[in-house]
Each structure stands twice: as C-alpha cells, then as structure tokens.
Design a protein around this motif. Structure first.
Motif, short mmCIF file in Angstrom:
data_model
loop_
_atom_site.label_atom_id
_atom_site.label_comp_id
_atom_site.label_asym_id
_atom_site.label_seq_id
_atom_site.Cartn_x
_atom_site.Cartn_y
_atom_site.Cartn_z
N SER A 50 0.83 -1.21 0.00
CA SER A 50 0.00 0.00 0.00
C SER A 50 0.86 1.26 0.00
O SER A 50 0.51 2.27 -0.61
N ASP A 51 2.03 1.20 0.66
CA ASP A 51 2.97 2.34 0.63
C ASP A 51 3.41 2.61 -0.81
O ASP A 51 3.48 3.77 -1.24
N LEU A 52 3.74 1.55 -1.53
CA LEU A 52 4.26 1.70 -2.90
C LEU A 52 3.21 2.31 -3.82
O LEU A 52 3.51 3.17 -4.65
N ILE A 53 1.95 1.85 -3.69
CA ILE A 53 0.87 2.42 -4.51
C ILE A 53 0.68 3.90 -4.18
O ILE A 53 0.58 4.75 -5.07
N SER A 54 0.65 4.21 -2.88
CA SER A 54 0.45 5.60 -2.46
C SER A 54 1.61 6.48 -2.93
O SER A 54 1.40 7.61 -3.38
N LEU A 55 2.83 5.96 -2.85
CA LEU A 55 3.99 6.73 -3.27
C LEU A 55 3.97 6.98 -4.77
O LEU A 55 4.29 8.09 -5.24
N ALA A 56 3.62 5.96 -5.55
CA ALA A 56 3.52 6.14 -7.00
C ALA A 56 2.45 7.18 -7.33
O ALA A 56 2.63 8.02 -8.22
N TRP A 57 1.34 7.14 -6.61
CA TRP A 57 0.26 8.10 -6.77
C TRP A 57 0.78 9.51 -6.52
O TRP A 57 0.49 10.45 -7.26
N LEU A 58 1.57 9.66 -5.48
CA LEU A 58 2.12 10.97 -5.13
C LEU A 58 3.04 11.48 -6.23
O LEU A 58 2.97 12.63 -6.64
N PHE A 59 3.93 10.61 -6.74
CA PHE A 59 4.87 11.02 -7.78
C PHE A 59 4.12 11.47 -9.03
O PHE A 59 4.51 12.41 -9.69
N LYS A 60 3.03 10.76 -9.36
CA LYS A 60 2.29 11.13 -10.55
C LYS A 60 1.63 12.49 -10.38
O LYS A 60 1.54 13.28 -11.31
N GLY A 61 1.14 12.77 -9.16
CA GLY A 61 0.40 14.00 -8.94
C GLY A 61 1.26 15.22 -8.69
O GLY A 61 0.76 16.33 -8.60
N VAL A 62 2.57 15.04 -8.57
CA VAL A 62 3.46 16.16 -8.26
C VAL A 62 3.76 16.96 -9.53
O VAL A 62 4.25 16.41 -10.51
N GLY A 63 3.45 18.25 -9.50
CA GLY A 63 3.75 19.10 -10.65
C GLY A 63 5.16 19.66 -10.55
O GLY A 63 5.86 19.46 -9.56
N ASN A 64 5.57 20.36 -11.59
CA ASN A 64 6.93 20.89 -11.63
C ASN A 64 7.23 21.84 -10.47
O ASN A 64 8.36 21.92 -9.99
N ASP A 65 6.20 22.56 -10.01
CA ASP A 65 6.41 23.51 -8.91
C ASP A 65 6.73 22.81 -7.60
O ASP A 65 7.37 23.39 -6.72
N ASN A 66 6.25 21.57 -7.44
CA ASN A 66 6.46 20.84 -6.20
C ASN A 66 7.48 19.72 -6.33
O ASN A 66 7.65 18.92 -5.40
N PHE A 67 8.12 19.65 -7.48
CA PHE A 67 9.11 18.61 -7.72
C PHE A 67 10.48 19.27 -7.93
O PHE A 67 10.66 20.03 -8.88
N ARG A 68 11.40 19.01 -7.02
CA ARG A 68 12.71 19.65 -7.10
C ARG A 68 13.80 18.60 -7.24
O ARG A 68 13.81 17.60 -6.51
#
Length: 317
Positions: free
Chosen positions: A261-279
């Motif tokens: 469940s951690d891995l699914i949630s983490l993948a979900w987070l990475f997909k939803g992160v836009g350029n402004d929140n991804f450094r």
C-alpha cells in the motif's frame, strides 16, 4: 418479475460495494492521508559529530515527512555489489512535495571503520561483513551521516530488476534535451520525446560519457526515469493491474521496507506532483584525486563542497 427485481437488487448491491471499495481505496491510499496514518520507521540516524541536524522551520503538527534512499546496485555473480545509483528523496505527502538529491557514486565520504572513501564502497563494506542486508544498512547509515538527516525508507534494485520493472509498466517516456551518444553501444539516440523499453532505459541511466554534462547529466536522466515509471504505473489502464503487478515488482526490487500500500500511495504521489512541487538537485563539489584507504591507491573522487551541502540540506530536507 420477482426474479428480475432480485437481479436488480443484486446488481445494485455490487455497484454500491464497488463504489464503496473505490471510495475507501481513494481515501486510504491518497498520499496526503496514507502516510499520515502510518508509524514512519527510522532506519538510520546521523551518528557522526560532523553531521549536525539541518536548520529548518518546525514542521506543522499534522504534517509528516520522510526520507527515502534509492539504491541501484551493480551486482555481478561472485562479486561484491557497488551502488551505481544513489538518490536521497525527501517527501512531504500532505503538500505533495518531492525533493530529489542525486549522490554521485564517486563522492568522498567517511565510512565507519574505513575512513574517507567512495560512497559506492559503503555497500561493499557492509556486504563483506554480513551479506546483502548489511550492505544496505551500511550504505543507509553512511548517507544519513553524510547528509545529517534520518533515513526512513529504502528501495534497492539491481540492473536486471530495473529492466524488468520498466518493461512491466510498458516502458517509460523521456524527453532528451540533446542527442545522447551511447559510447559503449556505438549509437546515438536523437533528442526529443522518446519511449524506452527496459534495456534502452538502463543504457540511458548508466551512460556517463555520452550524456550532456557527463555524470551530472546521467543523474538528471535517472530522476526523470524514476518519475516516468510512477506516471506509467498510474495510467488509467494500469490501475486495475497494480494489485497483480506488485508481487512481481517486489521480486524485481531486491530489498525495500515499503509495504504494497505504501508503494501504490507513493507512485500516486509522484504522478500528482507538478513541476512547482518537484525539485531535483545535484551535489555541489569538484573533481579531485586522493589516496583511498580501502583499495590502497590514488582514485578519482567527487569532493563535496561542505557549505553548499549544508545549504541543500536546509532547503531540501
């Protein structure tokens, strides 16, 4: 008529259950909630005097953040395993922030019991004392000491595992700013949008000499591939396959303390992160040559700039 009514009730029940299950999955696996309800583990805490805790704003009372160490291991039969790829990732799920710091494998760092040596030697040191798990622990502790931050999670894969992961998600999309010359394959990949299978993606992330900027160009491509994998995993046509994909993906990830469940949630987070929140940041420093206590000879190093590293820790972690 009664029979038809029963079928309608049954169909409606299935629909309600399905909607409820989908709603529960959305609620429980959404990254902003999922990790808030977890007891975040601490695998390594800084243990050296030099690794003082970074100065940062106090976290919000209801906000959890955590650090991940990603390890790509160059494992060959009968040989000790070096970490060819190392990234420290700081995640703030409630704010959907992801900060990635690439750590060059040649970085000169202190390894307990050895002295100043290459960062990718840490895994070998541990593995020689206690096998694969000890290799992970020594590498994790070394990065924690160097950055002065705790490490909460890790994910480690070898190159064959990496290829299979990319192929299982159907390949990854990557935009090359310039032509990429693969020296050892004696071929050139043209700039622009490209779709890579596992074998080609591995060649891209391992290329040190043909990438624009050499080692640093390679590090940036590695972070792009990582994000692309997460995006591919969460495409609408992939979501129904995730539950069946996870067991085989776990076989390809040599070692991780993330739950399914951690891995699914983490993948979900990475997909939803836009350029402004991804450094994405690379480790400042300079090239140099120093005597290495582990191999007993003069080696090339990436020597980090300590003041710049402190600033990065404050900004990213």
């Amino acid at each position: 008529m009664k029979k038809k009514t029963k079928w309608k009730i049954a169909a409606l029940s299935v629909l309600v259950i399905g909607v409820s299950a989908s709603g529960w999955a959305y609620w429980s696996l959404d990254p902003s909630r999922h990790f808030e309800n977890q007891d975040i583990p601490v695998l390594a805490q800084p243990q050296t005097a030099e690794a003082a805790a970074p100065v940062q704003e106090p976290p919000k009372p209801d906000m959890k953040s955590f650090n991940i160490l990603i390890l790509g291991v160059d494992s060959r039969s009968g040989e000790p395993s070096r970490t060819d790829v190392m990234m420290a990732v700081h995640v703030v799920p409630t704010e959907r922030k992801v900060n990635i710091l690439s750590l060059p494998r040649d970085t000169r760092v202190p390894v307990k019991g050895v002295g100043l040596t290459k960062l990718n030697h840490a895994h070998i040191v541990g593995e020689s004392k206690g096998g694969n798990q000890q290799g992970t622990l020594v590498a994790t502790q070394t990065v924690s000491d160097f950055l002065g931050v705790p490490i909460n999670y890790y994910a480690k894969t070898n190159f064959e595992g990496f290829k299979r992961i990319v192929d299982k998600v159907g390949g990854v999309d990557l935009t090359l700013e310039k032509d990429l010359h693969l020296k050892w394959q004696k071929t050139t990949i043209p700039k622009g949008q490209q779709h890579f299978d596992g074998d080609t993606a591995l060649k891209v992330v391992r290329e040190r000499y043909g990438a624009e900027g050499g080692e640093f160009g390679r590090q940036e491509e590695q972070s792009q591939v990582l994000r692309s994998i997460a995006i591919e995993l969460l495409k609408p046509d992939k979501i129904p396959q995730l539950a069946t994909l996870l067991p085989s993906l776990r076989k390809d990830i040599l070692d991780t303390n993330f739950s399914d469940s951690d891995l699914i949630s983490l993948a979900w987070l990475f997909k939803g992160v836009g350029n402004d929140n991804f450094r994405y940041t690379q480790l400042p420093g300079h090239s140099g040559r120093e005597e290495d206590p582990l191999v007993g000879s003069n080696l090339y190093y990436w020597i980090p700039d300590s003041e710049s590293v402190k600033k990065i820790k404050e900004d990213l972690f």
